[in-house]
Design a protein around this motif. Structure first.
Motif, PDB file in Angstrom:
ATOM      1  N   THR A  71     -48.337-102.293  87.791  1.00  0.00           N
ATOM      2  CA  THR A  71     -47.089-102.865  87.387  1.00  0.00           C
ATOM      3  C   THR A  71     -46.045-101.831  87.602  1.00  0.00           C
ATOM      4  N   VAL A  72     -44.735-102.230  87.876  1.00  0.00           N
ATOM      5  CA  VAL A  72     -43.740-101.473  87.790  1.00  0.00           C
ATOM      6  C   VAL A  72     -43.449-100.665  86.446  1.00  0.00           C
ATOM      7  N   GLU A  73     -43.854-101.458  85.477  1.00  0.00           N
ATOM      8  CA  GLU A  73     -43.536-101.133  83.891  1.00  0.00           C
ATOM      9  C   GLU A  73     -44.599 -99.755  83.706  1.00  0.00           C
ATOM     10  N   LYS A  74     -45.605 -99.914  84.164  1.00  0.00           N
ATOM     11  CA  LYS A  74     -46.677 -98.612  84.056  1.00  0.00           C
ATOM     12  C   LYS A  74     -46.018 -97.440  84.858  1.00  0.00           C
ATOM     13  N   ILE A  75     -45.492 -97.844  86.106  1.00  0.00           N
ATOM     14  CA  ILE A  75     -45.255 -96.525  86.819  1.00  0.00           C
ATOM     15  C   ILE A  75     -43.934 -95.865  86.162  1.00  0.00           C
ATOM     16  N   VAL A  76     -42.907 -96.805  85.621  1.00  0.00           N
ATOM     17  CA  VAL A  76     -41.951 -96.285  85.039  1.00  0.00           C
ATOM     18  C   VAL A  76     -42.282 -95.537  84.045  1.00  0.00           C
ATOM     19  N   GLY A  77     -43.060 -95.859  83.110  1.00  0.00           N
ATOM     20  CA  GLY A  77     -43.723 -95.316  81.822  1.00  0.00           C
ATOM     21  C   GLY A  77     -44.362 -94.056  82.118  1.00  0.00           C
ATOM     22  N   ASP A  78     -44.942 -93.943  83.102  1.00  0.00           N
ATOM     23  CA  ASP A  78     -45.634 -92.777  83.795  1.00  0.00           C
ATOM     24  C   ASP A  78     -44.615 -91.717  83.970  1.00  0.00           C
ATOM     25  N   VAL A  79     -43.516 -92.003  84.660  1.00  0.00           N
ATOM     26  CA  VAL A  79     -42.465 -91.023  85.122  1.00  0.00           C
ATOM     27  C   VAL A  79     -41.797 -90.661  83.836  1.00  0.00           C
ATOM     28  N   ASP A  80     -41.268 -91.567  82.845  1.00  0.00           N
ATOM     29  CA  ASP A  80     -40.839 -91.372  81.630  1.00  0.00           C
ATOM     30  C   ASP A  80     -41.480 -90.230  80.917  1.00  0.00           C
ATOM     31  N   THR A  81     -42.696 -90.416  80.610  1.00  0.00           N
ATOM     32  CA  THR A  81     -43.569 -89.277  80.037  1.00  0.00           C
ATOM     33  C   THR A  81     -43.539 -87.966  80.459  1.00  0.00           C
ATOM     34  N   VAL A  82     -43.757 -87.966  82.000  1.00  0.00           N
ATOM     35  CA  VAL A  82     -43.658 -86.664  82.727  1.00  0.00           C
ATOM     36  C   VAL A  82     -42.289 -85.972  82.458  1.00  0.00           C
ATOM     37  N   MET A  83     -41.162 -86.711  82.345  1.00  0.00           N
ATOM     38  CA  MET A  83     -40.065 -86.152  82.523  1.00  0.00           C
ATOM     39  C   MET A  83     -39.342 -85.861  81.105  1.00  0.00           C
ATOM     40  N   GLN A  84     -39.803 -86.316  80.072  1.00  0.00           N
ATOM     41  CA  GLN A  84     -39.487 -85.982  78.757  1.00  0.00           C
ATOM     42  C   GLN A  84     -39.387 -84.536  78.136  1.00  0.00           C
ATOM     43  N   SER A  85     -40.256 -83.681  78.662  1.00  0.00           N
ATOM     44  CA  SER A  85     -40.150 -82.468  78.267  1.00  0.00           C
ATOM     45  C   SER A  85     -39.076 -81.784  78.758  1.00  0.00           C
ATOM     46  N   PRO A  86     -38.656 -81.705  80.234  1.00  0.00           N
ATOM     47  CA  PRO A  86     -37.708 -81.145  80.758  1.00  0.00           C
ATOM     48  C   PRO A  86     -36.238 -81.743  80.140  1.00  0.00           C
ATOM     49  N   ILE A  87     -36.198 -83.062  79.923  1.00  0.00           N
ATOM     50  CA  ILE A  87     -35.012 -83.663  79.594  1.00  0.00           C
ATOM     51  C   ILE A  87     -34.838 -83.159  78.128  1.00  0.00           C
ATOM     52  N   GLN A  88     -35.715 -82.962  77.313  1.00  0.00           N
ATOM     53  CA  GLN A  88     -35.598 -82.705  75.839  1.00  0.00           C
ATOM     54  C   GLN A  88     -35.018 -80.940  76.041  1.00  0.00           C
ATOM     55  N   MET A  89     -35.619 -80.094  77.034  1.00  0.00           N
ATOM     56  CA  MET A  89     -35.397 -78.809  76.841  1.00  0.00           C
ATOM     57  C   MET A  89     -33.781 -78.494  77.312  1.00  0.00           C
ATOM     58  N   LYS A  90     -33.388 -79.339  78.021  1.00  0.00           N
ATOM     59  CA  LYS A  90     -31.925 -79.269  78.449  1.00  0.00           C
ATOM     60  C   LYS A  90     -31.000 -80.081  77.534  1.00  0.00           C
ATOM     61  N   HIS A  91     -31.631 -80.899  76.506  1.00  0.00           N
ATOM     62  CA  HIS A  91     -30.631 -81.609  75.720  1.00  0.00           C
ATOM     63  C   HIS A  91     -30.006 -82.596  76.500  1.00  0.00           C
ATOM     64  N   LEU A  92     -30.719 -83.409  77.169  1.00  0.00           N
ATOM     65  CA  LEU A  92     -29.817 -84.246  78.169  1.00  0.00           C
ATOM     66  C   LEU A  92     -29.712 -85.696  77.574  1.00  0.00           C
ATOM     67  N   GLU A  93     -28.689 -86.369  77.767  1.00  0.00           N
ATOM     68  CA  GLU A  93     -28.566 -87.739  77.205  1.00  0.00           C
ATOM     69  C   GLU A  93     -29.105 -88.637  78.055  1.00  0.00           C
ATOM     70  N   TYR A  94     -30.486 -88.945  77.922  1.00  0.00           N
ATOM     71  CA  TYR A  94     -31.028 -89.874  78.846  1.00  0.00           C
ATOM     72  C   TYR A  94     -31.320 -91.272  78.411  1.00  0.00           C
ATOM     73  N   SER A  95     -31.137 -92.186  79.381  1.00  0.00           N
ATOM     74  CA  SER A  95     -31.234 -93.762  78.949  1.00  0.00           C
ATOM     75  C   SER A  95     -32.086 -94.198  79.963  1.00  0.00           C
ATOM     76  N   LEU A  96     -33.207 -94.990  79.647  1.00  0.00           N
ATOM     77  CA  LEU A  96     -33.998 -95.722  80.625  1.00  0.00           C
ATOM     78  C   LEU A  96     -33.505 -97.348  80.334  1.00  0.00           C
ATOM     79  N   ILE A  97     -33.162 -97.980  81.364  1.00  0.00           N
ATOM     80  CA  ILE A  97     -32.845 -99.433  81.383  1.00  0.00           C
ATOM     81  C   ILE A  97     -33.554-100.177  82.284  1.00  0.00           C
ATOM     82  N   LYS A  98     -33.901-101.247  81.546  1.00  0.00           N
ATOM     83  CA  LYS A  98     -34.950-102.193  82.347  1.00  0.00           C
ATOM     84  C   LYS A  98     -34.549-103.671  82.513  1.00  0.00           C
TER      85      LYS A  98
END
Length: 217
Positions: A71-98
């Motif tokens: 499902t696209v939901e699963k793929i997007v969730g996997d991407v979101d999980t992988v990217m959380q660490s670098p996003i938090q390290m740079k203190h980015l304002e991140y939004s995921l819209i479905k």
């Protein structure tokens, strides 16, 4: 030949920090620091080699799409999980819209779709300065034919952007923008070339809009 410097840099780091660790083998804290640096350099080297191998398979026509049910939901969730660490390290304002139904089982190459999205979201994070904004929007689109599902992925940032000159060759292997702001940012110029090739193989389309100093989409 374009890759020789990129591969040599992490390889030298691995050899150098291994020697340092051996010289300070009894100092646990110092050895741990060296091992962390070795691990980081090893992961970078592995990603470089994977990119070269992918590009080689694509250019030789040996890149295959392996479809499985996901499902696209699963793929997007996997991407979101992988990217959380670098996003938090740079203190980015991140939004995921479905938008739409993303939980419907569909036949796809989930591994390659994941690779495409991580490449693009990863670039948005990489080229957006600290405290910047990155938006990842997924929309279910009207189907183009029976028994198919269509989805649109939009990744937008307010990072350093790209020059008009570079946009003309953005999907060309080994090309990188000449912007001085990216000189110290690791990259091979293969990520988007591979992404474009995978999108073409999967019969999709990819477009980019960008302006220097304002960001990319």
């Amino acid at each position: 030949s374009n890759m020789s410097h990129d591969i040599r840099t992490p390889m030298n780091a691995i050899i150098g920090f291994t020697s340092l660790a051996l010289n300070h083998i009894s100092e646990q804290a110092m050895v741990k620091t060296y091992l962390d640096k070795i691990k980081s350099s090893s992961n970078h080297l592995l990603s470089l080699i994977n990119d070269v191998l992918d590009m080689s398979r694509i250019e030789s026509g040996k890149m295959k799409i392996n479809k499985t049910v996901s499902t696209v939901e699963k793929i997007v969730g996997d991407v979101d999980t992988v990217m959380q660490s670098p996003i938090q390290m740079k203190h980015l304002e991140y939004s995921l819209i479905k938008r739409g139904i993303l939980t419907r089982p569909v036949m796809m190459d989930g591994l390659r779709l994941n690779q495409i999205l991580i490449n693009i979201v990863g670039n948005a994070v990489k080229y957006t300065p600290e405290y910047g904004k990155v938006q990842f929007m997924i929309t279910e689109m009207p189907s183009i034919s029976d028994n198919t599902s269509s989805y649109q992925f939009r990744i937008k940032d307010n990072g350093i952007g790209m020059s008009k000159k570079f946009l003309e060759k953005i999907f060309t292997p080994f090309e990188r923008d000449e912007n001085k702001a990216i000189a110290k940012i690791q990259g091979t110029g293969l990520g988007l070339a591979i992404t474009k090739s995978l999108v073409d193989i999967m019969e999709g389309s990819i477009f980019v809009k960008s302006e220097e100093g304002k960001g990319s989409e």
